[in-house]
Design a protein around this motif. Structure first.
Motif, mmCIF file in Angstrom:
data_model
loop_
_atom_site.group_PDB
_atom_site.id
_atom_site.type_symbol
_atom_site.label_atom_id
_atom_site.label_comp_id
_atom_site.label_asym_id
_atom_site.label_seq_id
_atom_site.Cartn_x
_atom_site.Cartn_y
_atom_site.Cartn_z
ATOM 1 N N ALA A 61 8.123 -2.234 -12.677
ATOM 2 C CA ALA A 61 7.925 -0.736 -12.476
ATOM 3 C C ALA A 61 9.108 0.290 -13.135
ATOM 4 C CB ALA A 61 7.615 -1.209 -10.475
ATOM 5 N N THR A 62 8.372 0.909 -13.046
ATOM 6 C CA THR A 62 9.763 2.184 -13.552
ATOM 7 C C THR A 62 9.583 3.523 -13.167
ATOM 8 O OG1 THR A 62 8.716 3.100 -15.571
ATOM 9 C CG2 THR A 62 10.045 1.348 -15.749
ATOM 10 N N LEU A 63 8.934 3.955 -11.827
ATOM 11 C CA LEU A 63 8.667 5.393 -11.477
ATOM 12 C C LEU A 63 7.940 4.787 -9.794
ATOM 13 C CD1 LEU A 63 7.619 7.768 -13.668
ATOM 14 C CD2 LEU A 63 10.238 7.092 -12.367
ATOM 15 N N LEU A 64 8.474 4.790 -8.492
ATOM 16 C CA LEU A 64 7.637 4.699 -7.410
ATOM 17 C C LEU A 64 7.171 5.771 -6.310
ATOM 18 C CD1 LEU A 64 6.658 3.071 -5.132
ATOM 19 C CD2 LEU A 64 9.644 2.752 -4.404
ATOM 20 N N CYS A 65 6.292 6.074 -6.258
ATOM 21 C CA CYS A 65 6.049 7.575 -5.143
ATOM 22 C C CYS A 65 5.691 6.466 -3.718
ATOM 23 C CB CYS A 65 5.140 7.609 -5.810
ATOM 24 S SG CYS A 65 4.862 9.571 -3.909
ATOM 25 N N VAL A 66 6.339 6.675 -2.680
ATOM 26 C CA VAL A 66 5.656 5.794 -1.477
ATOM 27 C C VAL A 66 5.104 7.028 -0.397
ATOM 28 C CG1 VAL A 66 6.911 4.902 0.893
ATOM 29 C CG2 VAL A 66 8.410 4.565 -1.200
ATOM 30 N N ARG A 67 3.567 6.566 -0.177
ATOM 31 C CA ARG A 67 2.856 8.245 0.565
ATOM 32 C C ARG A 67 3.004 7.235 1.732
ATOM 33 N NH1 ARG A 67 -1.317 10.910 -2.337
ATOM 34 N NH2 ARG A 67 -0.560 12.417 -0.373
ATOM 35 N N GLU A 68 2.337 7.879 2.846
ATOM 36 C CA GLU A 68 1.879 7.296 4.333
ATOM 37 C C GLU A 68 1.172 6.101 4.133
ATOM 38 O OE1 GLU A 68 0.298 9.328 7.804
ATOM 39 O OE2 GLU A 68 1.471 10.798 7.230
ATOM 40 N N THR A 69 0.146 6.234 3.212
ATOM 41 C CA THR A 69 -0.892 4.657 3.352
ATOM 42 C C THR A 69 -0.768 4.036 1.508
ATOM 43 O OG1 THR A 69 -2.583 6.431 1.924
ATOM 44 C CG2 THR A 69 -2.311 6.464 4.604
ATOM 45 N N SER A 70 -0.075 4.676 1.145
ATOM 46 C CA SER A 70 0.376 3.768 -0.250
ATOM 47 C C SER A 70 1.605 3.492 -1.508
ATOM 48 C CB SER A 70 -0.539 4.322 -1.535
ATOM 49 O OG SER A 70 -0.690 5.411 -1.763
ATOM 50 N N HIS A 71 1.095 3.154 -2.017
ATOM 51 C CA HIS A 71 2.686 3.348 -2.716
ATOM 52 C C HIS A 71 2.573 2.977 -4.185
ATOM 53 C CE1 HIS A 71 6.471 0.481 -0.578
ATOM 54 N NE2 HIS A 71 6.086 1.297 -0.521
ATOM 55 N N ARG A 72 2.628 4.117 -5.395
ATOM 56 C CA ARG A 72 2.109 4.257 -6.344
ATOM 57 C C ARG A 72 3.054 3.951 -7.506
ATOM 58 N NH1 ARG A 72 -1.838 8.671 -6.710
ATOM 59 N NH2 ARG A 72 -2.759 9.174 -3.994
ATOM 60 N N LEU A 73 2.378 3.364 -8.121
ATOM 61 C CA LEU A 73 3.924 2.657 -9.220
ATOM 62 C C LEU A 73 3.410 2.776 -11.099
ATOM 63 C CD1 LEU A 73 3.594 0.137 -7.059
ATOM 64 C CD2 LEU A 73 5.863 0.143 -7.898
ATOM 65 N N VAL A 74 4.158 3.229 -11.462
ATOM 66 C CA VAL A 74 4.208 3.481 -13.416
ATOM 67 C C VAL A 74 5.185 2.404 -13.373
ATOM 68 C CG1 VAL A 74 4.987 4.986 -15.170
ATOM 69 C CG2 VAL A 74 3.936 6.379 -12.617
ATOM 70 N N THR A 75 3.884 1.214 -14.454
ATOM 71 C CA THR A 75 5.554 0.423 -15.435
ATOM 72 C C THR A 75 5.851 0.712 -15.964
ATOM 73 O OG1 THR A 75 3.178 -0.173 -16.054
ATOM 74 C CG2 THR A 75 4.040 -0.723 -13.629
ATOM 75 N N ALA A 76 6.363 -0.176 -17.190
ATOM 76 C CA ALA A 76 7.165 0.089 -17.937
ATOM 77 C C ALA A 76 5.990 0.558 -19.813
ATOM 78 C CB ALA A 76 7.884 -0.855 -18.680
ATOM 79 N N ASP A 77 5.214 -0.087 -19.043
ATOM 80 C CA ASP A 77 3.913 -0.372 -20.306
ATOM 81 C C ASP A 77 2.793 1.095 -19.968
ATOM 82 O OD1 ASP A 77 2.474 -1.744 -18.076
ATOM 83 O OD2 ASP A 77 1.828 -2.513 -19.223
ATOM 84 N N ARG A 78 3.273 1.396 -19.109
ATOM 85 C CA ARG A 78 2.169 2.425 -18.494
ATOM 86 C C ARG A 78 1.388 3.326 -18.050
ATOM 87 N NH1 ARG A 78 4.912 7.104 -18.202
ATOM 88 N NH2 ARG A 78 3.756 8.753 -18.947
ATOM 89 N N LYS A 79 0.996 1.640 -17.275
ATOM 90 C CA LYS A 79 0.246 1.590 -16.288
ATOM 91 C C LYS A 79 0.164 2.565 -15.155
ATOM 92 C CE LYS A 79 -1.117 -3.076 -17.683
ATOM 93 N NZ LYS A 79 -1.114 -4.422 -17.684
ATOM 94 N N HIS A 80 -0.869 3.091 -14.252
ATOM 95 C CA HIS A 80 -0.674 3.698 -12.860
ATOM 96 C C HIS A 80 -0.943 2.829 -11.992
ATOM 97 C CE1 HIS A 80 0.344 6.691 -15.741
ATOM 98 N NE2 HIS A 80 0.764 7.263 -14.872
ATOM 99 N N ILE A 81 -0.206 2.497 -10.866
ATOM 100 C CA ILE A 81 -0.833 1.658 -9.723
ATOM 101 C C ILE A 81 -0.857 1.894 -8.695
ATOM 102 C CG2 ILE A 81 -0.711 -0.725 -9.116
ATOM 103 C CD1 ILE A 81 0.437 -1.871 -11.595
#
Length: 99
Positions: A61-81
């Motif tokens: 994981a290279t980027l993290l967004c913490v939201r009230e109901t979820s975590h959003r991540l971007v990985t080094a290979d550009r996957k958005h999860i």
């Protein structure tokens, strides 16, 4: 958007697009129009553990967004999860605290 079911817990992946950066945050626009602010992180892996015993692992994981109901991540290979809330622990493999 693609949805998968793992161990009884829903996880969703989604595509977003970058609209700029400021103050070391990366801003993305979600499909619903919400502005998401991601913080840079450097993790080898993070494993979300749920009360029912299921686990979900995200590698590099290279980027993290913490939201009230979820975590959003971007990985080094550009996957958005998107990892849905409800977990009771996160195990993080990294060199130190990053977020």
């Amino acid at each position: 958007m693609h949805s998968i079911q793992l161990g009884g817990s829903p996880f969703v992946t989604a595509d977003t697009f970058s609209i700029g950066t400021s103050n070391a945050l990366h801003h993305y626009r979600a499909a619903d129009g919400a502005l998401l602010k991601f913080k840079p992180i450097k993790e080898r892996s993070r494993t979300y553990r749920y009360p029912d015993g299921s686990e979900y692992r995200v590698d590099n994981a290279t980027l993290l967004c913490v939201r009230e109901t979820s975590h959003r991540l971007v990985t080094a290979d550009r996957k958005h999860i998107i990892v849905r809330g409800g977990f009771n622990a996160i195990e993080i493999d990294c060199d130190g605290w990053s977020a």
